[in-house]
Design a protein around this motif. Sequence first.
Motif, PDB file in Angstrom:
ATOM      1  N   UNK A 197       0.862  -1.186   0.000  1.00 15.63           N
ATOM      2  CA  UNK A 197       0.000   0.000   0.000  1.00 15.63           C
ATOM      3  C   UNK A 197       0.896   1.234   0.000  1.00 15.63           C
ATOM      4  N   UNK A 198       0.559   2.207  -0.833  1.00 20.88           N
ATOM      5  CA  UNK A 198       1.313   3.450  -0.842  1.00 20.88           C
ATOM      6  C   UNK A 198       0.363   4.630  -0.999  1.00 20.88           C
ATOM      7  N   UNK A 199       0.846   5.807  -0.590  1.00 22.28           N
ATOM      8  CA  UNK A 199       0.021   7.013  -0.663  1.00 22.28           C
ATOM      9  C   UNK A 199       0.860   8.139  -1.250  1.00 22.28           C
ATOM     10  N   UNK A 200       0.246   8.904  -2.133  1.00 21.59           N
ATOM     11  CA  UNK A 200       0.904  10.041  -2.768  1.00 21.59           C
ATOM     12  C   UNK A 200       0.077  11.290  -2.515  1.00 21.59           C
ATOM     13  N   UNK A 201       0.755  12.428  -2.417  1.00 24.21           N
ATOM     14  CA  UNK A 201       0.052  13.695  -2.207  1.00 24.21           C
ATOM     15  C   UNK A 201       0.398  14.652  -3.339  1.00 24.21           C
ATOM     16  N   UNK A 202      -0.640  15.291  -3.884  1.00 31.97           N
ATOM     17  CA  UNK A 202      -0.462  16.259  -4.965  1.00 31.97           C
ATOM     18  C   UNK A 202      -1.194  17.538  -4.597  1.00 31.97           C
ATOM     19  N   UNK A 203      -0.479  18.648  -4.555  1.00 33.18           N
ATOM     20  CA  UNK A 203      -1.134  19.935  -4.282  1.00 33.18           C
ATOM     21  C   UNK A 203      -1.791  20.403  -5.567  1.00 33.18           C
ATOM     22  N   UNK A 204      -3.060  20.775  -5.452  1.00 35.53           N
ATOM     23  CA  UNK A 204      -3.845  21.177  -6.623  1.00 35.53           C
ATOM     24  C   UNK A 204      -4.499  22.523  -6.315  1.00 35.53           C
ATOM     25  N   UNK A 205      -4.381  23.450  -7.239  1.00 35.86           N
ATOM     26  CA  UNK A 205      -5.005  24.760  -7.036  1.00 35.86           C
ATOM     27  C   UNK A 205      -6.394  24.759  -7.660  1.00 35.86           C
TER      28      UNK A 205
ATOM     29  N   UNK B  40     -12.937  19.775  -8.000  1.00 31.73           N
ATOM     30  CA  UNK B  40     -12.135  18.554  -8.058  1.00 31.73           C
ATOM     31  C   UNK B  40     -13.000  17.314  -7.933  1.00 31.73           C
ATOM     32  N   UNK B  41     -13.980  17.364  -7.042  1.00 26.38           N
ATOM     33  CA  UNK B  41     -14.816  16.190  -6.803  1.00 26.38           C
ATOM     34  C   UNK B  41     -15.513  15.740  -8.088  1.00 26.38           C
ATOM     35  N   UNK B  42     -15.975  16.686  -8.882  1.00 23.07           N
ATOM     36  CA  UNK B  42     -16.613  16.333 -10.146  1.00 23.07           C
ATOM     37  C   UNK B  42     -15.635  15.594 -11.064  1.00 23.07           C
TER      38      UNK B  42
ATOM     39  N   UNK C 245      -6.055  21.765   3.865  1.00 27.33           N
ATOM     40  CA  UNK C 245      -5.319  22.149   5.062  1.00 27.33           C
ATOM     41  C   UNK C 245      -6.126  23.211   5.804  1.00 27.33           C
ATOM     42  N   UNK C 246      -6.403  22.963   7.075  1.00 26.67           N
ATOM     43  CA  UNK C 246      -7.263  23.870   7.843  1.00 26.67           C
ATOM     44  C   UNK C 246      -6.656  25.257   7.990  1.00 26.67           C
ATOM     45  N   UNK C 247      -5.350  25.347   8.072  1.00 25.22           N
ATOM     46  CA  UNK C 247      -4.706  26.647   8.296  1.00 25.22           C
ATOM     47  C   UNK C 247      -4.468  27.393   6.990  1.00 25.22           C
ATOM     48  N   UNK C 248      -3.804  26.731   6.030  1.00 17.50           N
ATOM     49  CA  UNK C 248      -3.430  27.412   4.785  1.00 17.50           C
ATOM     50  C   UNK C 248      -4.525  27.364   3.726  1.00 17.50           C
ATOM     51  N   UNK C 249      -5.484  26.457   3.908  1.00 17.19           N
ATOM     52  CA  UNK C 249      -6.556  26.217   2.931  1.00 17.19           C
ATOM     53  C   UNK C 249      -6.031  25.628   1.629  1.00 17.19           C
ATOM     54  N   UNK C 250      -4.782  25.136   1.635  1.00 20.77           N
ATOM     55  CA  UNK C 250      -4.236  24.459   0.454  1.00 20.77           C
ATOM     56  C   UNK C 250      -5.027  23.178   0.206  1.00 20.77           C
ATOM     57  N   UNK C 251      -5.286  22.909  -1.064  1.00 24.85           N
ATOM     58  CA  UNK C 251      -6.042  21.715  -1.444  1.00 24.85           C
ATOM     59  C   UNK C 251      -5.067  20.684  -2.013  1.00 24.85           C
ATOM     60  N   UNK C 252      -5.161  19.466  -1.506  1.00 19.56           N
ATOM     61  CA  UNK C 252      -4.323  18.373  -2.000  1.00 19.56           C
ATOM     62  C   UNK C 252      -5.202  17.206  -2.410  1.00 19.56           C
ATOM     63  N   UNK C 253      -4.704  16.445  -3.369  1.00 23.66           N
ATOM     64  CA  UNK C 253      -5.306  15.157  -3.697  1.00 23.66           C
ATOM     65  C   UNK C 253      -4.411  14.095  -3.087  1.00 23.66           C
ATOM     66  N   UNK C 254      -5.005  13.235  -2.287  1.00 25.30           N
ATOM     67  CA  UNK C 254      -4.283  12.121  -1.680  1.00 25.30           C
ATOM     68  C   UNK C 254      -4.688  10.868  -2.450  1.00 25.30           C
TER      69      UNK C 254
ATOM     70  N   UNK D  91      -0.668  10.951 -14.468  1.00 23.04           N
ATOM     71  CA  UNK D  91      -2.128  11.040 -14.533  1.00 23.04           C
ATOM     72  C   UNK D  91      -2.634  12.288 -13.812  1.00 23.04           C
ATOM     73  N   UNK D  92      -2.100  12.548 -12.619  1.00 20.69           N
ATOM     74  CA  UNK D  92      -2.500  13.755 -11.879  1.00 20.69           C
ATOM     75  C   UNK D  92      -2.002  14.996 -12.619  1.00 20.69           C
ATOM     76  N   UNK D  93      -0.864  14.875 -13.305  1.00 22.78           N
ATOM     77  CA  UNK D  93      -0.389  15.972 -14.166  1.00 22.78           C
ATOM     78  C   UNK D  93      -1.411  16.290 -15.243  1.00 22.78           C
ATOM     79  N   UNK D  94      -2.028  15.236 -15.813  1.00 23.02           N
ATOM     80  CA  UNK D  94      -3.105  15.449 -16.801  1.00 23.02           C
ATOM     81  C   UNK D  94      -4.254  16.216 -16.181  1.00 23.02           C
ATOM     82  N   UNK D  95      -4.643  15.831 -14.970  1.00 25.65           N
ATOM     83  CA  UNK D  95      -5.738  16.514 -14.274  1.00 25.65           C
ATOM     84  C   UNK D  95      -5.403  17.983 -14.045  1.00 25.65           C
ATOM     85  N   UNK D  96      -4.183  18.261 -13.581  1.00 25.23           N
ATOM     86  CA  UNK D  96      -3.778  19.646 -13.340  1.00 25.23           C
ATOM     87  C   UNK D  96      -3.837  20.463 -14.634  1.00 25.23           C
ATOM     88  N   UNK D  97      -3.411  19.844 -15.724  1.00 20.19           N
ATOM     89  CA  UNK D  97      -3.443  20.522 -17.022  1.00 20.19           C
ATOM     90  C   UNK D  97      -4.888  20.834 -17.433  1.00 20.19           C
ATOM     91  N   UNK D  98      -5.784  19.854 -17.259  1.00 20.63           N
ATOM     92  CA  UNK D  98      -7.189  20.027 -17.654  1.00 20.63           C
ATOM     93  C   UNK D  98      -7.854  21.158 -16.865  1.00 20.63           C
TER      94      UNK D  98
END
Length: 128
Positions: free
Chosen positions: A6-14, A20-22, A88-97, A117-124
Amino acid sequence: MSSKIKYELEFIIHASPQMLYNYISSPSGLSEWFADNVNSRGELYTFIWDDSEEQAKLLSKKNNEKVRFQWLDDEDEDYFFEIRIQVDEITKDVSLMVTDFSDDDELEENKMLWENTIGNLKHVIGSV
């Protein structure tokens, strides 16, 4: 059969969690970045890339928070992949885990696949 890691990755997304949910939960959103085409019939999703097709079952989803799928090939196992929106509660930064499972010898390759793949999402969504 060897067990997967099992592994987990984090991507900061603006982007807003709602937008994002859609992109992570709907077939039309997933078709824009995850696969060439995505169809769903109830909880069964069909992901299509070039000449290949994979089916996954939607295990759970929580509005504006996460989706969890399981490839039908892994149905008898406890493997899944999950895309979770974290704010993030303090910075309000949005990440995809991204949580996924991989065979040991394919771990780096699978991590790179998610990064692309997440790079594709960021581009879109214009979050590059």
